[in-house]
Design a protein around this motif. Structure first.
Motif, PDB file in Angstrom:
ATOM      1  N   GLY A  56      24.013  86.801-110.765  1.00  0.00           N
ATOM      2  CA  GLY A  56      25.191  85.956-110.521  1.00  0.00           C
ATOM      3  C   GLY A  56      25.054  84.583-110.451  1.00  0.00           C
ATOM      4  N   LEU A  57      23.972  84.163-109.765  1.00  0.00           N
ATOM      5  CA  LEU A  57      23.792  82.646-109.596  1.00  0.00           C
ATOM      6  C   LEU A  57      23.198  82.215-110.898  1.00  0.00           C
ATOM      7  N   LEU A  58      22.506  82.872-111.320  1.00  0.00           N
ATOM      8  CA  LEU A  58      21.944  82.447-112.770  1.00  0.00           C
ATOM      9  C   LEU A  58      22.956  82.265-113.827  1.00  0.00           C
ATOM     10  N   LEU A  59      23.844  83.229-113.778  1.00  0.00           N
ATOM     11  CA  LEU A  59      24.965  83.109-114.684  1.00  0.00           C
ATOM     12  C   LEU A  59      25.938  82.161-114.564  1.00  0.00           C
ATOM     13  N   THR A  60      26.130  81.807-113.266  1.00  0.00           N
ATOM     14  CA  THR A  60      26.906  80.797-112.984  1.00  0.00           C
ATOM     15  C   THR A  60      26.251  79.564-113.379  1.00  0.00           C
ATOM     16  N   PHE A  61      25.052  79.176-113.086  1.00  0.00           N
ATOM     17  CA  PHE A  61      24.402  77.905-113.532  1.00  0.00           C
ATOM     18  C   PHE A  61      24.722  77.934-115.123  1.00  0.00           C
ATOM     19  N   MET A  62      24.515  79.108-115.869  1.00  0.00           N
ATOM     20  CA  MET A  62      24.533  79.073-117.357  1.00  0.00           C
ATOM     21  C   MET A  62      26.026  78.568-117.828  1.00  0.00           C
ATOM     22  N   PHE A  63      26.913  78.869-117.174  1.00  0.00           N
ATOM     23  CA  PHE A  63      28.158  78.644-117.525  1.00  0.00           C
ATOM     24  C   PHE A  63      28.921  77.176-117.131  1.00  0.00           C
ATOM     25  N   VAL A  64      28.153  76.637-115.912  1.00  0.00           N
ATOM     26  CA  VAL A  64      28.579  75.295-115.376  1.00  0.00           C
ATOM     27  C   VAL A  64      27.593  74.407-115.280  1.00  0.00           C
ATOM     28  N   GLY A  65      26.441  74.796-115.663  1.00  0.00           N
ATOM     29  CA  GLY A  65      25.167  73.864-115.694  1.00  0.00           C
ATOM     30  C   GLY A  65      25.320  72.648-116.743  1.00  0.00           C
ATOM     31  N   ASP A  66      26.074  72.546-117.818  1.00  0.00           N
ATOM     32  CA  ASP A  66      26.234  71.453-118.676  1.00  0.00           C
ATOM     33  C   ASP A  66      27.013  70.629-118.048  1.00  0.00           C
ATOM     34  N   GLY A  78      12.276  70.443-116.492  1.00  0.00           N
ATOM     35  CA  GLY A  78      11.931  71.820-116.387  1.00  0.00           C
ATOM     36  C   GLY A  78      10.355  72.151-116.732  1.00  0.00           C
ATOM     37  N   GLY A  79       9.913  71.508-117.813  1.00  0.00           N
ATOM     38  CA  GLY A  79       8.563  71.624-118.010  1.00  0.00           C
ATOM     39  C   GLY A  79       7.455  71.155-116.755  1.00  0.00           C
ATOM     40  N   VAL A  80       7.775  70.241-115.930  1.00  0.00           N
ATOM     41  CA  VAL A  80       7.228  70.046-114.853  1.00  0.00           C
ATOM     42  C   VAL A  80       7.183  71.055-113.742  1.00  0.00           C
ATOM     43  N   VAL A  81       8.452  71.675-113.608  1.00  0.00           N
ATOM     44  CA  VAL A  81       8.595  72.530-112.584  1.00  0.00           C
ATOM     45  C   VAL A  81       7.930  74.026-113.001  1.00  0.00           C
ATOM     46  N   THR A 136      14.085  85.782-123.656  1.00  0.00           N
ATOM     47  CA  THR A 136      13.929  86.745-122.597  1.00  0.00           C
ATOM     48  C   THR A 136      12.599  86.811-122.080  1.00  0.00           C
ATOM     49  N   ILE A 137      11.515  86.469-122.845  1.00  0.00           N
ATOM     50  CA  ILE A 137      10.152  86.544-122.481  1.00  0.00           C
ATOM     51  C   ILE A 137      10.062  85.408-121.411  1.00  0.00           C
ATOM     52  N   LEU A 138      10.489  84.270-121.977  1.00  0.00           N
ATOM     53  CA  LEU A 138      10.483  83.017-120.837  1.00  0.00           C
ATOM     54  C   LEU A 138      11.165  83.433-119.654  1.00  0.00           C
ATOM     55  N   LEU A 139      12.141  83.973-119.703  1.00  0.00           N
ATOM     56  CA  LEU A 139      12.793  84.224-118.426  1.00  0.00           C
ATOM     57  C   LEU A 139      12.124  85.339-117.513  1.00  0.00           C
ATOM     58  N   LEU A 140      11.515  86.344-118.182  1.00  0.00           N
ATOM     59  CA  LEU A 140      10.636  87.203-117.456  1.00  0.00           C
ATOM     60  C   LEU A 140       9.423  86.702-117.002  1.00  0.00           C
ATOM     61  N   LEU A 141       8.874  85.535-117.762  1.00  0.00           N
ATOM     62  CA  LEU A 141       7.610  84.964-117.020  1.00  0.00           C
ATOM     63  C   LEU A 141       7.985  84.000-115.792  1.00  0.00           C
ATOM     64  N   LEU A 155      13.657  85.216-107.131  1.00  0.00           N
ATOM     65  CA  LEU A 155      13.883  85.566-108.637  1.00  0.00           C
ATOM     66  C   LEU A 155      15.019  84.586-109.319  1.00  0.00           C
ATOM     67  N   ALA A 156      15.913  83.818-108.240  1.00  0.00           N
ATOM     68  CA  ALA A 156      16.886  82.599-109.040  1.00  0.00           C
ATOM     69  C   ALA A 156      16.267  81.462-108.139  1.00  0.00           C
ATOM     70  N   GLY A 157      14.993  81.077-108.463  1.00  0.00           N
ATOM     71  CA  GLY A 157      14.530  79.823-108.037  1.00  0.00           C
ATOM     72  C   GLY A 157      14.734  78.800-108.798  1.00  0.00           C
ATOM     73  N   PRO A 158      14.278  77.311-108.370  1.00  0.00           N
ATOM     74  CA  PRO A 158      14.672  76.237-109.087  1.00  0.00           C
ATOM     75  C   PRO A 158      14.246  76.218-110.792  1.00  0.00           C
ATOM     76  N   SER A 159      13.160  76.917-110.708  1.00  0.00           N
ATOM     77  CA  SER A 159      12.543  76.892-112.442  1.00  0.00           C
ATOM     78  C   SER A 159      13.522  77.936-113.094  1.00  0.00           C
ATOM     79  N   ALA A 160      14.045  78.983-112.632  1.00  0.00           N
ATOM     80  CA  ALA A 160      14.964  79.792-113.301  1.00  0.00           C
ATOM     81  C   ALA A 160      16.421  79.306-113.507  1.00  0.00           C
ATOM     82  N   LEU A 161      16.806  78.296-112.600  1.00  0.00           N
ATOM     83  CA  LEU A 161      17.957  77.845-112.817  1.00  0.00           C
ATOM     84  C   LEU A 161      17.871  76.627-113.629  1.00  0.00           C
ATOM     85  N   ALA A 162      16.735  75.966-113.774  1.00  0.00           N
ATOM     86  CA  ALA A 162      16.417  74.979-114.628  1.00  0.00           C
ATOM     87  C   ALA A 162      16.528  75.504-116.163  1.00  0.00           C
TER      88      ALA A 162
END
Length: 197
Positions: free
Chosen positions: A50-60, A77-80, A9-14, A114-121
């Motif tokens: 909704g977008l982040l949730l979608t990536f959470m379920f279809v990302g793998d 993810g570390g680089v981004v 949660t803290i990571l996502l907030l950051l 909010l849902a940028g490349p780093s959040a999606l990754a």
């Protein structure tokens, strides 16, 4: 890295950086009638969720389709995150002549603010490291989006009470913490890579 509900949660907030997004939202919502601003903010937060949730379920599946390993995702993810954190600590000068006309929809508030490349990754990374804890990551994302919604709806009041300098200092502090997290991700990824060689 083994994340807990709290650390995720803290990571996502950051990464979503609600305080850092206050100026972006304030500028984009300037042409919007004051009585509509809260609705627009909530709509954009829901779209990002909704977008982040979608990536959470279809990302793998996306990772398997692209033949990407968890290690490559962790390193990327570390680089981004590192690049995003640098922009938080050393923000670029505002673009001159950039005027938002009408009510914003999806861009630039939901994506990429909010849902940028780093959040999606990050959501894909969480699920790829512990897919059996997916509901825990959904809960962490839900809490993050709730905090973002509250902070952004109250953005004008926060700016008035704290002032621009305090908001900017808080954003830079979050950027510094995010730099440390991103470096830790890359170090752990390099350790795994060295063991595999």
């Amino acid at each position: 890295m083994n994340y807990t509900f709290a650390s995720a949660t803290i990571l996502l907030l950051l990464i979503t950086d609600p305080f850092g997004n206050i100026p972006i939202f304030a500028n984009a919502l300037r042409p919007v009638a004051p009585e509509r601003r809260a609705r627009v903010i909530l709509r954009e937060v829901l779209i990002a969720f909704g977008l982040l949730l979608t990536f959470m379920f279809v990302g793998d599946r996306f990772l398997r389709l692209m033949n990407l390993s968890d290690l490559s995702l962790q390193m990327a993810g570390g680089v981004v995150l590192f690049l995003i954190a640098l922009r938080m600590i050393f923000p670029p000068p505002p673009a001159e002549g950039a005027v938002q006309l009408g009510e914003p929809l999806i861009v630039p508030l939901a994506i990429p603010a909010l849902a940028g490349p780093s959040a999606l990754a990050t959501v894909m990374l969480l699920v790829s490291q512990a897919p059996e804890r997916r509901l825990e990551w959904v809960a962490a994302l839900s809490v993050t989006m709730l905090v973002c919604a509250v902070v952004l709806v109250m953005a004008e009041r926060i700016q008035r009470v704290l002032g621009d300098r305090v908001v900017m200092a808080f954003e830079r502090l979050m950027g510094l913490i995010l730099v440390a997290i991103s470096v830790e991700m890359m170090i752990r990824g390099l350790k795994v890579l060295v063991k595999q060689l």
